[in-house]
Design a protein around this motif. Structure first.
Motif, PDB file in Angstrom:
ATOM      1  N   GLU A  99       0.829  -1.204   0.000  1.00 60.93           N
ATOM      2  CA  GLU A  99       0.000   0.000   0.000  1.00 60.93           C
ATOM      3  C   GLU A  99       0.869   1.263   0.000  1.00 60.93           C
ATOM      4  O   GLU A  99       0.604   2.210  -0.755  1.00 60.93           O
ATOM      5  N   LEU A 100       1.910   1.288   0.826  1.00 62.58           N
ATOM      6  CA  LEU A 100       2.781   2.461   0.897  1.00 62.58           C
ATOM      7  C   LEU A 100       3.540   2.665  -0.406  1.00 62.58           C
ATOM      8  O   LEU A 100       3.565   3.768  -0.963  1.00 62.58           O
ATOM      9  N   ILE A 101       4.168   1.594  -0.916  1.00 64.83           N
ATOM     10  CA  ILE A 101       5.008   1.728  -2.106  1.00 64.83           C
ATOM     11  C   ILE A 101       4.168   2.028  -3.335  1.00 64.83           C
ATOM     12  O   ILE A 101       4.471   2.957  -4.104  1.00 64.83           O
ATOM     13  N   TYR A 102       3.083   1.264  -3.539  1.00 63.24           N
ATOM     14  CA  TYR A 102       2.239   1.539  -4.697  1.00 63.24           C
ATOM     15  C   TYR A 102       1.535   2.888  -4.570  1.00 63.24           C
ATOM     16  O   TYR A 102       1.261   3.546  -5.573  1.00 63.24           O
ATOM     17  N   GLY A 103       1.228   3.288  -3.338  1.00 59.99           N
ATOM     18  CA  GLY A 103       0.656   4.615  -3.134  1.00 59.99           C
ATOM     19  C   GLY A 103       1.627   5.704  -3.559  1.00 59.99           C
ATOM     20  O   GLY A 103       1.245   6.690  -4.201  1.00 59.99           O
ATOM     21  N   GLN A 115      -5.355  -3.321  -3.587  1.00 60.71           N
ATOM     22  CA  GLN A 115      -5.688  -4.428  -4.479  1.00 60.71           C
ATOM     23  C   GLN A 115      -5.618  -5.749  -3.706  1.00 60.71           C
ATOM     24  O   GLN A 115      -4.825  -5.906  -2.783  1.00 60.71           O
ATOM     25  N   ASP A 116      -6.497  -6.661  -4.096  1.00 58.76           N
ATOM     26  CA  ASP A 116      -6.406  -8.031  -3.586  1.00 58.76           C
ATOM     27  C   ASP A 116      -5.413  -8.781  -4.470  1.00 58.76           C
ATOM     28  O   ASP A 116      -5.695  -9.039  -5.650  1.00 58.76           O
ATOM     29  N   ARG A 117      -4.262  -9.107  -3.915  1.00 54.61           N
ATOM     30  CA  ARG A 117      -3.197  -9.743  -4.687  1.00 54.61           C
ATOM     31  C   ARG A 117      -3.078 -11.216  -4.312  1.00 54.61           C
ATOM     32  O   ARG A 117      -3.000 -11.558  -3.137  1.00 54.61           O
ATOM     33  N   PRO A 161     -11.306   1.197  -0.778  1.00 58.84           N
ATOM     34  CA  PRO A 161     -11.704   1.000   0.619  1.00 58.84           C
ATOM     35  C   PRO A 161     -12.919   1.831   0.999  1.00 58.84           C
ATOM     36  O   PRO A 161     -13.053   2.981   0.590  1.00 58.84           O
ATOM     37  N   TYR A 162     -13.822   1.222   1.749  1.00 58.42           N
ATOM     38  CA  TYR A 162     -15.030   1.840   2.282  1.00 58.42           C
ATOM     39  C   TYR A 162     -16.076   2.161   1.201  1.00 58.42           C
ATOM     40  O   TYR A 162     -17.171   2.608   1.528  1.00 58.42           O
ATOM     41  N   ILE A 163     -15.758   1.969  -0.069  1.00 55.20           N
ATOM     42  CA  ILE A 163     -16.710   2.301  -1.135  1.00 55.20           C
ATOM     43  C   ILE A 163     -17.141   1.046  -1.889  1.00 55.20           C
ATOM     44  O   ILE A 163     -18.328   0.708  -1.922  1.00 55.20           O
ATOM     45  N   PHE A 186      -4.158   1.040   5.417  1.00 54.44           N
ATOM     46  CA  PHE A 186      -4.929   2.003   4.630  1.00 54.44           C
ATOM     47  C   PHE A 186      -4.275   3.384   4.665  1.00 54.44           C
ATOM     48  O   PHE A 186      -4.103   4.034   3.629  1.00 54.44           O
ATOM     49  N   ALA A 187      -3.897   3.841   5.848  1.00 61.11           N
ATOM     50  CA  ALA A 187      -3.294   5.172   5.977  1.00 61.11           C
ATOM     51  C   ALA A 187      -1.973   5.260   5.229  1.00 61.11           C
ATOM     52  O   ALA A 187      -1.644   6.304   4.654  1.00 61.11           O
TER      53      ALA A 187
END
Length: 381
Positions: free
Chosen positions: A116-120, A271-273, A343-345, A355-356
């Motif tokens: 999440e951090l790297i792809y973000g 993403q679900d990997r 997320p959440y949607i 998430f953060a």
């Protein structure tokens, strides 16, 4: 690009001095970092640090005359006709960036442990690149908008066309290298971004990270086709790409913006990997070998793209452990499926404990690119 070349006429004619070495190496490091991180392209970074036109001219100087002089042993004449000092210093800086992001800060591992951090971060960098490219289009009209739409559709089609798992054959690695190298001279699309789409980013980085280890020879067998592909790709595409940017700059940039927009969801951090475990190597060692003892004690560390685990005991009938032999398997975790979600949607809750991290990564990536562009504009004012 037209306005860049006009602003850099004097710089293009300037011979490279060794006094420029530290500055060119720093700029090369920034370009190498841009190509390692799937966000800002090396070409975009060259624009930002003010050496784009000079880079294009340096690449063009390595032409057929240079090759002819080399093969006829006219080496002094060959070197006088090319910008070898400029390219040497720039490539040295880029090599330092590759070493840093494969050995000191191994991105191929962090992409697996903290996706999440790297792809973000990657996502934010790409959005920032889109902002920079959009600003470069002067006199935006319907034709540019149409090119963006076409590029978006093509980009989306390409990333859905490419399978999640791609070949690791020398021919496909050669093809990957020839396509990825275009980013060195093409502002907007990162070479590592192309590798990410082709599902070869972590694979190539892992092979680079093995250089200097006992696996150096096998790594070179992968990297040599990649390097040859890069050389061929640069020779074939450099003049075509620079011709397009010189004559159809705005429309080319609009098409590139569309490519980036259409394929952004591949880099979306949430993403679900799904990974498949593939045994890439088997070693037979003594049962009391330190590696085997460590694996029996702590088990395999699956929190990385490649790990070791114990296989079967070769001769379980042996009465003494010191006479037994056991297999140690090297296992690659290969991505076979990736489904983006919001997320959440589109799902209930965040579905991730990080998430953060993804949100911060996107913000940092965006601010990095916009900040670099701001610094460039201040320097030119």
């Amino acid at each position: 690009m037209n306005k860049t070349e006009q602003a850099s006429t004097d710089e293009q004619q300037k011979a490279t001095s060794w006094k420029e070495a530290p500055f060119l190496m720093i700029k090369g490091f920034l370009m190498g970092s841009a190509d390692i991180v799937p966000g800002v392209s090396g070409g975009t970074m060259a624009l930002i640090v003010g050496i784009y036109a000079r880079l294009i001219n340096a690449i063009r100087s390595f032409d057929f005359s240079f090759i002819k002089r080399l093969i006829t042993f006219k080496w002094s004449a060959a070197l006088r006709g090319v910008e070898w000092k400029f390219m040497l210093l720039l490539l040295s800086g880029m090599a330092c960036a590759v070493f840093f992001f494969t050995r000191i800060v191994p991105l191929q591992i962090y992409m697996f442990t903290d996706p999440e951090l790297i792809y973000g971060l990657f996502f934010g960098l790409i959005v920032g690149s889109i902002v920079i490219l959009a600003k470069a289009i002067e006199g935006f009209n319907w034709a540019h908008g149409l090119m963006i739409i076409i590029g978006t559709l093509i980009g989306f089609w390409l990333v859905t066309l490419v399978p999640t798992a791609t070949s690791e054959s020398p021919l496909f690695i050669f093809f990957s290298g020839s396509i990825a190298i275009c980013a060195m001279i093409l502002p907007g699309i990162s070479g590592s971004y192309i590798l990410l789409i082709l599902r070869k980013y972590d694979f190539v980085l892992s092979e680079i990270g093995k250089l200097g280890t006992p696996n150096t020879v096998s790594s070179l067998m992968t990297l040599i086709p990649f390097g040859l592909g890069a050389v061929v790709g640069l020779a074939l595409f450099s003049r075509v790409l620079s011709w397009l940017l010189n004559r159809y700059e705005a429309k080319t940039l609009a098409l590139l913006i569309g490519f980036l927009i259409g394929s952004l969801y591949v880099i979306w951090p949430y993403q679900d990997r799904t990974y498949a475990e593939i045994v890439s190597k088997q070693d037979v060692v003594a049962y009391e070998n330190p590696r085997a003892q460590e694996l029996r004690k702590n088990g395999p560390n699956k929190n990385q793209p490649e790990f070791e685990r114990l296989g079967k005991v070769i001769n379980p009938q042996a009465e003494l452990n010191r006479l037994k032999k056991v297999e140690i398997e090297t296992v690659k975790q290969k991505l076979i499926k990736s489904d983006p979600y919001i997320p959440y949607i589109t799902v209930e809750g965040a579905r991730t404990a990080h998430f953060a991290s993804g949100m911060w990564g996107m913000l940092i990536g965006l601010l990095m690119v916009v900040g670099l562009d701001f610094i460039r504009e201040k320097g030119n004012s």
